[in-house]
Design a protein around this motif. Structure first.
Motif, PDB file in Angstrom:
ATOM      1  N   LYS A   1       0.829  -1.213   0.000  1.00 13.67           N
ATOM      2  CA  LYS A   1       0.000   0.000   0.000  1.00 13.67           C
ATOM      3  C   LYS A   1       0.861   1.260   0.000  1.00 13.67           C
ATOM      4  N   PRO A   2       1.425   1.622  -1.165  1.00 17.45           N
ATOM      5  CA  PRO A   2       2.251   2.826  -1.227  1.00 17.45           C
ATOM      6  C   PRO A   2       1.415   4.070  -0.942  1.00 17.45           C
ATOM      7  N   GLU A   3       1.982   5.027  -0.238  1.00 19.85           N
ATOM      8  CA  GLU A   3       1.257   6.266   0.077  1.00 19.85           C
ATOM      9  C   GLU A   3       2.228   7.444   0.133  1.00 19.85           C
ATOM     10  N   THR A   4       1.947   8.482  -0.625  1.00 15.44           N
ATOM     11  CA  THR A   4       2.729   9.725  -0.567  1.00 15.44           C
ATOM     12  C   THR A   4       1.957  10.835  -1.263  1.00 15.44           C
ATOM     13  N   ILE A   5       2.217  12.077  -0.850  1.00 12.96           N
ATOM     14  CA  ILE A   5       1.597  13.214  -1.541  1.00 12.96           C
ATOM     15  C   ILE A   5       2.193  13.374  -2.946  1.00 12.96           C
ATOM     16  N   ALA A   6       3.370  12.787  -3.165  1.00 14.00           N
ATOM     17  CA  ALA A   6       3.988  12.845  -4.495  1.00 14.00           C
ATOM     18  C   ALA A   6       3.349  11.742  -5.339  1.00 14.00           C
ATOM     19  N   THR A   7       2.122  11.990  -5.800  1.00 16.52           N
ATOM     20  CA  THR A   7       1.327  10.922  -6.437  1.00 16.52           C
ATOM     21  C   THR A   7       2.017  10.334  -7.673  1.00 16.52           C
ATOM     22  N   ALA A   8       2.862  11.128  -8.334  1.00 16.44           N
ATOM     23  CA  ALA A   8       3.536  10.628  -9.545  1.00 16.44           C
ATOM     24  C   ALA A   8       4.381   9.395  -9.242  1.00 16.44           C
ATOM     25  N   ILE A   9       4.918   9.319  -8.034  1.00 17.50           N
ATOM     26  CA  ILE A   9       5.811   8.198  -7.698  1.00 17.50           C
ATOM     27  C   ILE A   9       5.205   7.330  -6.586  1.00 17.50           C
ATOM     28  N   ARG A  10       3.888   7.318  -6.538  1.00 21.82           N
ATOM     29  CA  ARG A  10       3.179   6.480  -5.546  1.00 21.82           C
ATOM     30  C   ARG A  10       3.068   5.062  -6.122  1.00 21.82           C
ATOM     31  N   ILE A  11       4.182   4.339  -6.057  1.00 20.87           N
ATOM     32  CA  ILE A  11       4.297   3.026  -6.706  1.00 20.87           C
ATOM     33  C   ILE A  11       4.952   2.050  -5.736  1.00 20.87           C
ATOM     34  N   GLY A  12       4.332   0.878  -5.561  1.00 18.22           N
ATOM     35  CA  GLY A  12       4.840  -0.087  -4.577  1.00 18.22           C
ATOM     36  C   GLY A  12       5.655  -1.222  -5.184  1.00 18.22           C
ATOM     37  N   ASN A  13       5.476  -1.407  -6.515  1.00 22.83           N
ATOM     38  CA  ASN A  13       6.162  -2.527  -7.154  1.00 22.83           C
ATOM     39  C   ASN A  13       6.769  -2.080  -8.483  1.00 22.83           C
ATOM     40  N   PRO A  14       7.840  -1.280  -8.431  1.00 22.27           N
ATOM     41  CA  PRO A  14       8.415  -0.704  -9.657  1.00 22.27           C
ATOM     42  C   PRO A  14       8.804  -1.792 -10.656  1.00 22.27           C
ATOM     43  N   ALA A  15       8.198  -1.705 -11.845  1.00 22.31           N
ATOM     44  CA  ALA A  15       8.382  -2.771 -12.846  1.00 22.31           C
ATOM     45  C   ALA A  15       9.849  -2.900 -13.265  1.00 22.31           C
ATOM     46  N   ASN A  16      10.561  -1.777 -13.297  1.00 22.15           N
ATOM     47  CA  ASN A  16      11.951  -1.815 -13.767  1.00 22.15           C
ATOM     48  C   ASN A  16      12.963  -1.928 -12.630  1.00 22.15           C
ATOM     49  N   TRP A  17      12.532  -2.417 -11.461  1.00 21.91           N
ATOM     50  CA  TRP A  17      13.451  -2.340 -10.321  1.00 21.91           C
ATOM     51  C   TRP A  17      14.782  -3.074 -10.497  1.00 21.91           C
TER      52      TRP A  17
END
Ligand code: F0G
Length: 346
Positions: free
Chosen positions: A233-249
């Motif tokens: 459950k990713p949470e941040t006011i920076a909605t652009a980077i509100r990502i919990g499972n980065p596909a390119n990690w």
């Protein structure tokens, strides 16, 4: 100047362009003094046609879609990718489908996707959930997928590295940027590597990736020296980077390791403070996700030598998310239209 200046490095023929790239690089004279640094720059990607670095990926990615004869394109997005894809699809006379996390996309980005004419589909879930649907849909419905797992996106975004070298005339010691789905950090590194392999440059920068603390699966794993685990459950006011499972990690991890960089996280408070500093001290208004690069620099300041050169990448325009500023601000009562009344409030 557009990024097509570097077309010999781009493996796709230009079929659609909105004059993306050629964004300004600024010396942050006030901030570098305040932070006790000698050379601090920002490469402002908010100056692209739809207000984010995504346009670099889309001119190339949508050109590839056209080359393949596709007439439908699709992406999942926290906002900027959808705005950009929608614009390039409009210019190309093809249909764009964009899936966005319901209620968690900045106002300006939503308005852009709508006005450019995309089919906007809100998803009950976060970006990661939306991306899963898109990956399935693209293979089953024959729609061309333009998230950053599409390698042609990165071929456009790598030109950020070319421009940094072109504009500065040297390679900075460190490049700091926000990390969400982790495509851009890999793209910029690819750009520097290509310059290096072609013999244009003889050193490479250290790549520093910054995540928002509430959405920092990569930075956490890095700092705790353990294996990567997605965040539910990713949470941040920076909605652009509100990502919990980065596909390119995995790619991003390798880039940071190979370049000798680090992954770090910053809190929402640190992001908002950095956003205000960049605007009020340098005249550059960026969206919260973008301000994480300055917030990250401030957090890592002690690990940076005084004479090192640093380039911050600011990825999206501040006007995309005006609410974040206005929510915490109350305008004073209106005054009567007279000089007397004005003098009173001074
Ligand atoms: N900054 C901004 C303003 C973004 O919109 C994004 C990603 C990033 C940074 C992170 O870049 O994913 O390559 O690590 N936005 C995507 C979107 C996810 O849908 O617009 P990344």
């Amino acid at each position: 100047m557009t990024l097509w200046k570097y077309e010999s490095f781009i493996p796709v023929e230009k079929r659609v362009s909105l004059n993306e790239g050629g964004t300004p690089i600024y010396r942050l004279e006030n901030l570098q003094t305040e932070l006790g640094m000698k050379e601090l720059y920002v490469k402002n990607e908010g100056a692209n046609p739809t207000g984010s670095f995504k346009d670099r990926g889309m001119t190339v990615g949508v050109s590839k879609a056209l080359e393949l004869g596709m007439d439908k394109v699709i992406c999942a997005s926290t906002g900027n990718t959808s705005a950009s894809l929608a614009a390039y699809a409009a210019k190309s006379n093809i249909k764009a489908y964009v899936l966005v996390p319901s209620g968690k996309i900045a106002l300006g980005k939503l308005a852009q996707a709508i006005v450019y004419g995309a089919k906007v589909v809100p998803v009950r879930g976060n970006f990661d959930d939306a991306l899963n649907v898109v990956v399935e849909a693209s293979s089953e419905l024959g729609v061309y997928m333009l998230n950053s797992i599409n390698p042609f996106r990165l071929e456009g975004q790598k030109t950020i590295a070319f421009e940094i070298f072109d504009q500065l005339g040297f390679v900075p010691d460190k490049v700091i940027l926000p990390v969400g789905n982790a495509g851009n950090i890999s793209a910029i590194w690819k750009g520097f590597r290509e310059l290096y392999e072609a013999g244009f440059i003889d050193k490479l920068p250290k790549m520093i990736g910054i995540q928002a603390e509430g959405a920092s699966p990569l930075a956490r794993a890095w700092k705790e020296r353990r294996d990567f685990k997605p965040l539910e459950k990713p949470e941040t006011i920076a909605t652009a980077i509100r990502i919990g499972n980065p596909a390119n990690w995995p790619k991003a991890w390798r880039v940071v390791e190979e370049s000798g960089g680090v992954l770090e996280s910053v809190t929402d408070e640190e992001i908002l403070k950095a956003q205000k500093m960049l605007a009020s001290k340098e005249g550059i208004f960026v969206e919260p996700a973008s301000a994480s690069s300055l917030a990250g620099l401030m957090k890592l300041r002690n690990e940076i030598e005084e004479d090192e050169s640093v380039v911050l990448i600011t990825t999206g325009h501040g006007l995309k998310d005006p609410n974040i500023i206005l929510e915490g601000f109350e305008l004073p009562e209106p005054i009567e239209p007279s000089l007397e009344a004005f003098k009173e409030v001074l």
